[in-house]
Write a protein that holds these residues in place. Structure first.
Motif, PDB file in Angstrom:
ATOM      1  N   ASP B 617       4.325 -15.405 -10.930  1.00  0.00           N
ATOM      2  CA  ASP B 617       4.088 -13.938 -11.452  1.00  0.00           C
ATOM      3  C   ASP B 617       2.410 -13.785 -10.843  1.00  0.00           C
ATOM      4  N   LYS B 618       1.813 -14.313 -10.860  1.00  0.00           N
ATOM      5  CA  LYS B 618       0.363 -13.997 -10.377  1.00  0.00           C
ATOM      6  C   LYS B 618       0.533 -13.199  -8.861  1.00  0.00           C
ATOM      7  N   VAL B 619       1.472 -13.996  -8.152  1.00  0.00           N
ATOM      8  CA  VAL B 619       1.543 -13.364  -6.674  1.00  0.00           C
ATOM      9  C   VAL B 619       2.106 -11.684  -6.920  1.00  0.00           C
ATOM     10  N   GLN B 620       3.185 -11.901  -7.858  1.00  0.00           N
ATOM     11  CA  GLN B 620       3.856 -10.446  -7.965  1.00  0.00           C
ATOM     12  C   GLN B 620       2.798  -9.493  -8.521  1.00  0.00           C
ATOM     13  N   CYS B 621       1.742  -9.974  -9.152  1.00  0.00           N
ATOM     14  CA  CYS B 621       0.915  -9.169  -9.786  1.00  0.00           C
ATOM     15  C   CYS B 621      -0.152  -8.570  -8.684  1.00  0.00           C
ATOM     16  N   ILE B 622      -0.398  -9.678  -7.867  1.00  0.00           N
ATOM     17  CA  ILE B 622      -1.282  -9.132  -6.641  1.00  0.00           C
ATOM     18  C   ILE B 622      -0.459  -8.046  -5.689  1.00  0.00           C
ATOM     19  N   LEU B 623       0.856  -8.473  -5.607  1.00  0.00           N
ATOM     20  CA  LEU B 623       1.607  -7.514  -4.772  1.00  0.00           C
ATOM     21  C   LEU B 623       1.506  -6.104  -5.190  1.00  0.00           C
ATOM     22  N   ARG B 624       1.656  -6.034  -6.645  1.00  0.00           N
ATOM     23  CA  ARG B 624       1.766  -4.790  -7.315  1.00  0.00           C
ATOM     24  C   ARG B 624       0.683  -3.877  -6.878  1.00  0.00           C
ATOM     25  N   MET B 625      -0.597  -4.621  -7.217  1.00  0.00           N
ATOM     26  CA  MET B 625      -1.811  -4.004  -6.956  1.00  0.00           C
ATOM     27  C   MET B 625      -1.894  -3.481  -5.615  1.00  0.00           C
ATOM     28  N   CYS B 626      -1.556  -4.373  -4.532  1.00  0.00           N
ATOM     29  CA  CYS B 626      -1.583  -3.887  -3.354  1.00  0.00           C
ATOM     30  C   CYS B 626      -0.701  -2.571  -2.990  1.00  0.00           C
ATOM     31  N   SER B 627       0.418  -2.770  -3.621  1.00  0.00           N
ATOM     32  CA  SER B 627       1.481  -1.633  -3.157  1.00  0.00           C
ATOM     33  C   SER B 627       0.977  -0.104  -3.948  1.00  0.00           C
ATOM     34  N   THR B 628       0.105  -0.507  -5.122  1.00  0.00           N
ATOM     35  CA  THR B 628      -0.315   0.715  -5.804  1.00  0.00           C
ATOM     36  C   THR B 628      -1.555   1.219  -4.901  1.00  0.00           C
ATOM     37  N   ILE B 629      -2.226   0.480  -4.193  1.00  0.00           N
ATOM     38  CA  ILE B 629      -3.233   0.932  -3.307  1.00  0.00           C
ATOM     39  C   ILE B 629      -2.433   1.782  -2.038  1.00  0.00           C
ATOM     40  N   MET B 630      -1.562   1.149  -1.634  1.00  0.00           N
ATOM     41  CA  MET B 630      -1.041   1.463  -0.565  1.00  0.00           C
ATOM     42  C   MET B 630      -0.294   2.887  -0.538  1.00  0.00           C
ATOM     43  N   ASN B 631       0.391   2.730  -1.688  1.00  0.00           N
ATOM     44  CA  ASN B 631       0.857   4.141  -2.396  1.00  0.00           C
ATOM     45  C   ASN B 631      -0.276   5.124  -2.459  1.00  0.00           C
ATOM     46  N   LEU B 632      -1.576   4.922  -3.005  1.00  0.00           N
ATOM     47  CA  LEU B 632      -2.403   5.900  -3.341  1.00  0.00           C
ATOM     48  C   LEU B 632      -3.069   6.357  -1.824  1.00  0.00           C
ATOM     49  N   LEU B 633      -3.149   5.111  -1.133  1.00  0.00           N
ATOM     50  CA  LEU B 633      -3.492   5.874   0.316  1.00  0.00           C
ATOM     51  C   LEU B 633      -2.766   6.667   0.864  1.00  0.00           C
ATOM     52  N   SER B 634      -1.426   6.560   0.854  1.00  0.00           N
ATOM     53  CA  SER B 634      -0.578   7.426   1.547  1.00  0.00           C
ATOM     54  C   SER B 634      -0.372   8.595   0.995  1.00  0.00           C
ATOM     55  N   LEU B 635      -0.606   8.619  -0.352  1.00  0.00           N
ATOM     56  CA  LEU B 635      -0.598  10.133  -1.037  1.00  0.00           C
ATOM     57  C   LEU B 635      -1.922  10.721  -0.525  1.00  0.00           C
ATOM     58  N   ALA B 636      -3.082  10.153  -0.336  1.00  0.00           N
ATOM     59  CA  ALA B 636      -4.464  10.800   0.018  1.00  0.00           C
ATOM     60  C   ALA B 636      -4.470  11.257   1.333  1.00  0.00           C
ATOM     61  N   ASN B 637      -3.899  10.647   2.265  1.00  0.00           N
ATOM     62  CA  ASN B 637      -3.741  10.930   3.561  1.00  0.00           C
ATOM     63  C   ASN B 637      -2.563  11.466   4.009  1.00  0.00           C
ATOM     64  N   GLU B 638      -1.968  12.495   4.279  1.00  0.00           N
ATOM     65  CA  GLU B 638      -0.690  12.959   4.765  1.00  0.00           C
ATOM     66  C   GLU B 638      -0.526  13.053   6.275  1.00  0.00           C
ATOM     67  N   ASP B 639      -1.648  12.850   6.876  1.00  0.00           N
ATOM     68  CA  ASP B 639      -1.547  12.907   8.118  1.00  0.00           C
ATOM     69  C   ASP B 639      -1.106  11.678   8.987  1.00  0.00           C
ATOM     70  N   SER B 640      -1.446  10.562   8.504  1.00  0.00           N
ATOM     71  CA  SER B 640      -1.367   9.351   8.859  1.00  0.00           C
ATOM     72  C   SER B 640      -0.861   8.271   7.751  1.00  0.00           C
ATOM     73  N   VAL B 641      -0.134   7.399   8.473  1.00  0.00           N
ATOM     74  CA  VAL B 641       0.393   6.251   7.400  1.00  0.00           C
ATOM     75  C   VAL B 641      -0.720   5.064   7.504  1.00  0.00           C
ATOM     76  N   PRO B 642      -1.095   4.753   6.181  1.00  0.00           N
ATOM     77  CA  PRO B 642      -2.361   3.812   6.176  1.00  0.00           C
ATOM     78  C   PRO B 642      -2.028   2.615   6.667  1.00  0.00           C
ATOM     79  N   GLY B 643      -2.871   1.902   7.393  1.00  0.00           N
ATOM     80  CA  GLY B 643      -2.628   0.670   7.965  1.00  0.00           C
ATOM     81  C   GLY B 643      -3.748  -0.209   7.509  1.00  0.00           C
ATOM     82  N   ALA B 644      -3.856  -1.583   7.805  1.00  0.00           N
ATOM     83  CA  ALA B 644      -5.014  -2.310   7.370  1.00  0.00           C
ATOM     84  C   ALA B 644      -6.254  -1.914   7.411  1.00  0.00           C
TER      85      ALA B 644
END
Lengths: 221, 703
Positions: B617-644
């Protein structure tokens, strides 16, 4: 299937972890996006992220699951390298042919990888952005010569033009399969020998000659 | 007297109003106005019998038409002329609709059931009333047109049509939609209602006669002279006022005041129509008397002939070999030519509806302008040229069906002279235009249906989610029951776990005990029929329960040492969070992403990590945080796909700002009890998380 278990013989599916290393802005993300999604600066990319992408391949009848790990290329994150490339079967070291510094960075990565992982890892040195050939600052001879000297293979790619990328990954997969098969055979012969050799620390001198002597497994593919 | 219109739908009759009550206008004996009320369905039988009694069964009209028909009938039937027209109109579709229109039948029906879309067809009756001209041109054609339009509807071309229709054709258009469904259902109606079928013969024949009269200018009959000016006048006068009437009618329709609106709408045309209507009705009655017993095939033929008679004398010159054997004895040479006209139209429409409508506009000019030199001999007309192109394509695609169809169409059309061909095209174009409102209506219906479908899908998702939650809870309860039986074993395990010192031993102890419990569950009676998913849920529930009981021991193997270490890091991060901004030199988050700082949703995800007790469950929680960040990043920058490169600095920033407790112990805990189960993407994000924590340790917390 675990990432690190390089695979095996027969019909078994190989699972390889490939880590993407290279300075920021050399086009690591574009490279992998082009490979996995065949997209470049596309507004309609459905992928939300390009940090972790997977690709399924079928190479000479063997199934390969490729997991491509993107890493932060900024110099300030360099210390995180060992966390990134741990248990990797292959590393793609990307530099920008118009940026001499990025090639220097690749050299640093090679040294570190050889030092930490020895010859277990297949190295690919990739000169990206060959569409900007006019602005080239890293000579082809120098790059290819260096790659050969450290037992890596060199590729010229352009994510923009979709040049050389397919070949790069296909070649890498074949080499990783060979390495995995060799490891498999070694395991069959001498029990846990391979694991010790993998974890063992090899001292690699800055001198390319020494590296060549140590390498060879990857360059032969 | 009353006219009973019985509508039978194909398979869908039950949900729609089938019967319209027709209220007769005082001035017209024997004719009635239809009022469409859905409550009338129950009266169907009564009305039918009533009709048959009034007219000896001959006057009752069986129309396949459903609701639409009734709507149309509403208005127009008040005036005698309109009554007649509408009646005739009803028949027309029947005759022409047979055979080919059935394919499209069902759709309109479905739409009607929807409350959201009040029947758009009210205009229909009026148009019927307006003149015969619309009737014949519309009805026969639109069976064909329907198929064609259905086909083209999905293409870009039709909105265009819609616009056009609104402006000029409103009066006529309205009718079109209504009649179509009727056409479709015709066959069913006939079979179901023998009485109606029987009566159809008579009713249709008048129309034929009157139409013929109109067409033939030179004809001696008074009727024809009268008719022609009549319908023309009517038609023209109706056009300007149509929109108003349309709207009015619409409103009225909603109020369901069938009879009242009739006078308003039709007053203008009534006078002029009245005479003609009387004539038609007379004819109608005569013919009815003479040929009441003819089968519907016969009716069909006469009907078609009547309609098409309008089109030209020229047609009379044409060969008669198209005339079916079943044609009525009354059918003459000109009738057959008319039939062949309608037949050609039907076939041409079929050919058109399978043509590539995108290439179509390019094709036509090419044929006319440049010609197709090889094929354009003098006898070939435009249509034939077009058909040849179509045929070539069909041959190329080896579509035998299509080839046969096009060849047959070519055969029919090639016998026409240029003038007839123009008429043919004009008739088809007219049909096409007039069907626009119906298409618009169908489009709206489809939109409505799709909206409903989307809504239902969403509801389904919710229900499924509820189901999932309920199932999980149920599983958890069952697991609790299971574990209660094994309390002694659990206590033994906890004692053994306390005894372990090396972390390897602890990991092994937990894994062994979990495996033991899974095995026990598999043999337990209540789990015998559990699904794979349920078993998986149950295993997770078992793990949660076990880890909960040993959490303190497992999470802080070194007790105070671990707690102290966590506190140190937390204090370090607290200091960092005071100095660190998005453009801190250790982060240097690009401007494009920094605008979204401080990513509160990602922070709130990671802050909940202490609430989870199992490593999974803890790992899942971390995953959710990461995917939230990734989703926000891809929202912010329409021109490119966020990478590492984009992700890592932001992750570090979020962790610093959120400052979740016990970071180091969490990492240790997961490494001890979950590392072997990490795989794939989970593994990657976990790596990023640990790398970020490592990185945070190294950031200088001085300003």
């Amino acid at each position: 299937f675990t990432m690190a278990a390089g695979g095996g013989a027969g019909n078994k599916t190989y699972s390889f972890k490939v880590v993407l290393l290279g300075e920021g802005c050399v086009g690591k993300t574009s490279l992998v996006l082009r490979y996995c999604e065949n997209k470049f600066n596309d507004k309609h990319i459905t992928t939300l992220q390009a940090s972790f992408l997977t690709k399924k391949l079928n190479i000479t009848g063997k199934r390969v699951n490729l997991a491509i790990w993107d890493t932060a290329g900024q110099e300030r994150f360099h210390a995180l390298g060992p966390i990134y490339y741990r248990d990797s079967n292959g590393a793609i070291l990307v530099y920008d042919i118009t940026d001499e510094d990025s090639f220097q960075k690749v050299k640093n990565w090679v040294k570190e990888l050889r030092k930490m992982l020895g010859n277990e890892i297949c190295l690919c040195i990739v000169g990206n952005k060959v569409d900007l050939e006019k602005e080239r600052h890293v000579s082809v001879e120098e790059a290819e010569g260096y790659a050969e000297s450290v037992g890596a293979k060199h590729y010229h790619t352009s994510a923009k033009l979709n040049k050389g990328i397919e070949e790069l990954f296909l070649d890498l997969c074949k080499r990783m399969m060979e390495t995995a098969q060799a490891e498999e055979r070694a395991k069959g012969n001498g029990a846990s020998q391979s694991t010790t050799s993998r974890r063992g620390v090899q001292i690699v001198d800055d001198d390319p000659q020494a590296a060549t002597a140590a390498g060879g497994c990857c360059s032969s593919a | 007297g009353r006219l009973n219109i019985h509508c039978s739908g194909l398979g869908s009759t039950s949900d729609d109003t089938e019967v319209r009550e027709v209220s007769s206008r005082p001035s017209t004996p024997g004719l009635s106005v239809i009022s469409a009320t859905s409550e009338d369905r129950g009266k169907t039988e009564d009305l039918r019998s009533e009709c048959s009694s009034d007219f000896g069964g001959k006057d009752s009209v069986t129309s396949p038409d459903g609701e639409e028909l009734s709507h149309g009938a509403h208005h127009s039937l008040a005036s005698p002329a309109s009554q007649a027209d509408s009646l005739l109109a009803m028949f027309d579709p029947l005759s022409s609709g047979e055979g080919f229109s059935t394919g499209t039948i069902v759709r309109p029906k479905v739409h009607y059931a929807r409350p959201l879309h009040p029947p758009p067809d009210p205009p229909i009756p009026e148009t019927c009333a307006l003149g015969q001209e619309p009737r014949y041109s519309l009805f026969t054609p639109h069976c064909l047109a329907q198929a064609e339009l259905e086909h083209t509807k999905q293409r870009h071309s039709y909105p265009d049509r819609l616009v056009r229709s609104r402006s000029s054709d409103i009066v006529c258009q309205g009718r079109r939609p209504t009649s179509d469904p009727g056409l479709n259902r015709r066959a069913a109606a006939e079979e179901r209602d023998p009485a109606g079928h029987f009566s159809m013969g008579p009713s249709s024949s008048p129309s034929k006669d009157s139409l013929k009269g109109e067409e033939r200018k030179d004809s001696d009959e008074e009727k024809s002279d009268r008719n022609r000016p009549w319908w023309k006048k009517r038609f023209q006068s109706a056009i300007p006022k149509a929109p108003i009437a349309f709207r009015k009618r619409d409103r009225q329709e909603k109020d369901d005041v069938g009879h009242e609106r009739v006078p308003q709408d039709d007053t203008l045309s009534r006078n002029s129509q009245a005479q003609a209507a009387e004539d038609i009705l007379d004819k109608y009655r005569n013919i009815k008397r003479t040929s009441p017993s003819e089968g519907h095939v016969n009716v069909l033929c006469t009907e078609l002939c009547g309609e098409e008679g309008l089109h030209d004398e020229a047609l009379q010159n044409m060969s008669t070999d198209d005339l079916p054997d079943s044609a009525s004895q009354t059918a003459q040479q000109h009738d057959s030519s008319k039939f062949s006209f309608s037949d050609a139209k039907k076939k041409l429409r079929l050919a058109l509806c399978s043509a590539d409508s995108v290439a179509f506009p390019l094709m036509a000019p090419a044929t006319t302008r440049n010609g197709l030199p090889d094929h354009t001999d003098s006898e070939d007309n435009e249509i034939v040229c077009f058909l040849k192109v179509q045929l070539a394509e069909a041959i190329n695609l080896q579509d035998k069906n299509q080839m046969a169809q096009i060849q047959e169409t070519t055969r029919c059309v090639s016998r026409f002279d240029a003038r007839t061909c123009r008429k043919l095209l004009a008739a088809i174009a007219e049909d096409y235009r007039k069907r626009a409102p119906y298409i618009a209506y169908l489009t709206r219906c489809r939109q409505g249906l799709q909206t409903s479908q989307a809504h239902l899908e969403r509801l389904l998702q919710r229900v499924l989610r509820d189901k999932e939650v309920a199932n999980r809870y149920f599983t958890t309860v069952c697991v609790r029951l299971l574990l209660e039986h094994m309390e002694a074993k659990s206590l033994d395990f906890i004692k053994a776990f306390q005894g372990c010192t090396a972390s390897d031993d602890k990991t092994a102890a937990v894994e062994d005990f979990l495996r033991y419990l899974y095995g026990a569950m598999a043999h337990d009676a209540i789990w015998q029929y559990a699904s794979e998913d349920q078993l998986q849920d149950a295993q997770m529930a078992i793990e949660r329960s076990v880890m909960n009981r040993i959490f303190k021991l497992a999470f802080y193997p070194n007790q105070d040492g671990d707690i102290l270490r966590d506190q140190l890091l937390q204090e370090h991060i607290a200091r960092l969070s005071k100095v660190v901004t998005a453009n801190h030199k250790a982060l240097q988050i690009p401007e494009v992403y920094a605008r979204e700082a401080p990513w509160p949703s990602a922070q709130s995800e990671i802050r909940t990590i202490s609430a989870y007790k199992t490593p999974r469950d803890k790992v899942q929680c971390i995953l959710r945080m990461c995917s939230t960040i990734m989703n926000l990043l891809s929202l912010a920058n329409e021109d490119s796909v966020p990478g590492a490169d984009d992700f890592v600095p932001v992750l570090v920033f979020v962790l610093i700002k959120a400052n979740p407790p016990c970071l180091l112990s969490t990492i240790q805990y997961i490494n001890n009890f979950y590392a072997s189960r990490l795989s794939g993407e989970e593994c990657y994000w976990w790596m990023q998380f640990t790398a970020a924590v490592e990185f945070i340790k190294t950031i200088d917390d001085r300003k």
